[in-house]
Design an enzyme around this catalytic site. Structure first.
Site, PDB file in Angstrom:
ATOM      1  N   ASN A 144       1.189  -1.442  -0.275  1.00  0.00           N
ATOM      2  CA  ASN A 144       0.506   0.011   0.478  1.00  0.00           C
ATOM      3  C   ASN A 144       0.806   0.907  -0.006  1.00  0.00           C
ATOM      4  OD1 ASN A 144      -1.427   2.604   0.882  1.00  0.00           O
ATOM      5  ND2 ASN A 144      -3.094   0.805   1.318  1.00  0.00           N
ATOM      6  N   CYS A 188      -9.897  -4.801  -0.834  1.00  0.00           N
ATOM      7  CA  CYS A 188     -11.737  -4.129  -1.170  1.00  0.00           C
ATOM      8  C   CYS A 188     -12.211  -4.446  -2.346  1.00  0.00           C
ATOM      9  CB  CYS A 188     -10.930  -2.756  -1.113  1.00  0.00           C
ATOM     10  SG  CYS A 188      -9.578  -2.429  -2.653  1.00  0.00           S
ATOM     11  N   CYS A 215     -10.049  -3.456  -4.996  1.00  0.00           N
ATOM     12  CA  CYS A 215      -8.787  -4.712  -5.730  1.00  0.00           C
ATOM     13  C   CYS A 215      -9.762  -5.919  -6.103  1.00  0.00           C
ATOM     14  CB  CYS A 215      -7.739  -4.377  -4.659  1.00  0.00           C
ATOM     15  SG  CYS A 215      -6.100  -3.135  -4.082  1.00  0.00           S
ATOM     16  N   HIS A 263      -3.796   0.809  -3.528  1.00  0.00           N
ATOM     17  CA  HIS A 263      -3.111  -0.565  -2.678  1.00  0.00           C
ATOM     18  C   HIS A 263      -2.703  -1.359  -2.371  1.00  0.00           C
ATOM     19  CE1 HIS A 263      -7.643   0.279  -1.060  1.00  0.00           C
ATOM     20  NE2 HIS A 263      -7.342   1.536  -0.740  1.00  0.00           N
ATOM     21  N   ASP A 289      -8.218   5.397   4.686  1.00  0.00           N
ATOM     22  CA  ASP A 289      -8.199   3.998   3.340  1.00  0.00           C
ATOM     23  C   ASP A 289      -8.864   3.414   2.900  1.00  0.00           C
ATOM     24  OD1 ASP A 289      -5.927   3.144   2.230  1.00  0.00           O
ATOM     25  OD2 ASP A 289      -6.653   0.662   3.282  1.00  0.00           O
ATOM     26  N   SER A 321      -7.768  -9.054   3.234  1.00  0.00           N
ATOM     27  CA  SER A 321      -8.731  -8.934   2.102  1.00  0.00           C
ATOM     28  C   SER A 321      -8.781  -8.436   1.542  1.00  0.00           C
ATOM     29  CB  SER A 321      -9.985  -9.798   3.061  1.00  0.00           C
ATOM     30  OG  SER A 321     -11.292  -9.437   2.323  1.00  0.00           O
ATOM     31  N   GLU A 374      -2.478  -4.540  -3.952  1.00  0.00           N
ATOM     32  CA  GLU A 374      -2.849  -5.347  -4.969  1.00  0.00           C
ATOM     33  C   GLU A 374      -2.402  -4.630  -5.950  1.00  0.00           C
ATOM     34  OE1 GLU A 374      -5.324  -6.797  -1.407  1.00  0.00           O
ATOM     35  OE2 GLU A 374      -4.799  -5.241  -2.272  1.00  0.00           O
TER      36      GLU A 374
END
Length: 152
Positions: free
Chosen positions: A47, A87, A90, A58, A149, A85, A60
Site C-alpha cells: 500500500n 477491497c 482490488c 492499495h 484508507d 482481504s 494489490e
C-alpha cells in the site's frame, strides 16, 4: 489443505508480509501483496497511498502495476497473495484479469466482497496471527489513516 500446498502458500505470504513491513517503514499502511505465476513471484507491492499521495495504490494495485503488462493467459495462471482481504477496487482488478486464486493473510480487520468474489475465484484465508497483529498495531497507532484508507 495438504501440507505441501500450505507450505507453498506460507512461503509466498511471507513475501507479502515483507512488503507490508516495507510499507510501514515508509510511513504507509502495512498491507503487502505478491503476484505468483507457477513458483515465481512476478510482481510485488505494498500500500503506497500515503507515500505516492495516491487514491488507488492499495497493495494489490501496486503489485499488479509492478508486474507490468501481461497477457490475459498469463494472469489466468497466477495467484495473488495479500496480507489483507482485498477491497472492492482490488477485487475488481483481480476479477478483470481473471486471476483464479487469491490467498489472504486475514479478513478480521477488513473483509472485502469475498462472498461475491468466491463465485469467480478460489479464495483461501490463511487467518495468520502475524497479519492480524500487524494491522491491529497499525490501527491502534494510526486510526485516522486507516479510516481514510478504507473510506470511512
Amino acid at each position: 489443505m495438504n501440507t505441501q500446498v500450505k507450505t507453498r502458500y506460507l512461503k509466498f505470504m511471507s513475501e507479502a508480509v515483507k512488503e507490508a513491513r516495507k510499507g510501514l517503514k515508509e510511513g504507509g499502511i502495512p498491507i503487502g501483496a505478491v503476484l505468483v505465476k507457477g513458483d515465481k513471484i512476478i510482481g510485488r507491492g505494498h500500500n503506497r497511498r500515503v507515500q505516492k499521495k495516491s487514491a488507488i495504490l492499495h497493495a494489490e494495485m501496486d503489485c499488479l502495476e509492478n508486474a507490468g503488462r501481461l497477457k490475459a493467459a498469463d494472469y489466468e495462471k497466477c495467484a495473488i497473495f495479500s496480507t489483507l482481504s482485498p477491497c472492492p477496487m482490488c477485487t475488481g482488478a483481480i476479477l478483470l484479469y481473471k486471476i483464479p486464486v487469491v490467498v489472504i493473510g486475514e479478513n478480521k480487520t477488513f473483509k472485502g466482497p469475498e462472498s461475491y468474489s468466491k463465485k469467480f475465484i478460489k479464495l483461501v484465508n490463511l487467518d495468520l496471527p502475524e497479519c492480524k497483529k500487524l494491522m491491529a498495531d497499525f490501527i491502534k497507532a494510526r486510526p485516522e489513516l486507516w479510516n481514510e484508507d478504507i473510506g470511512v
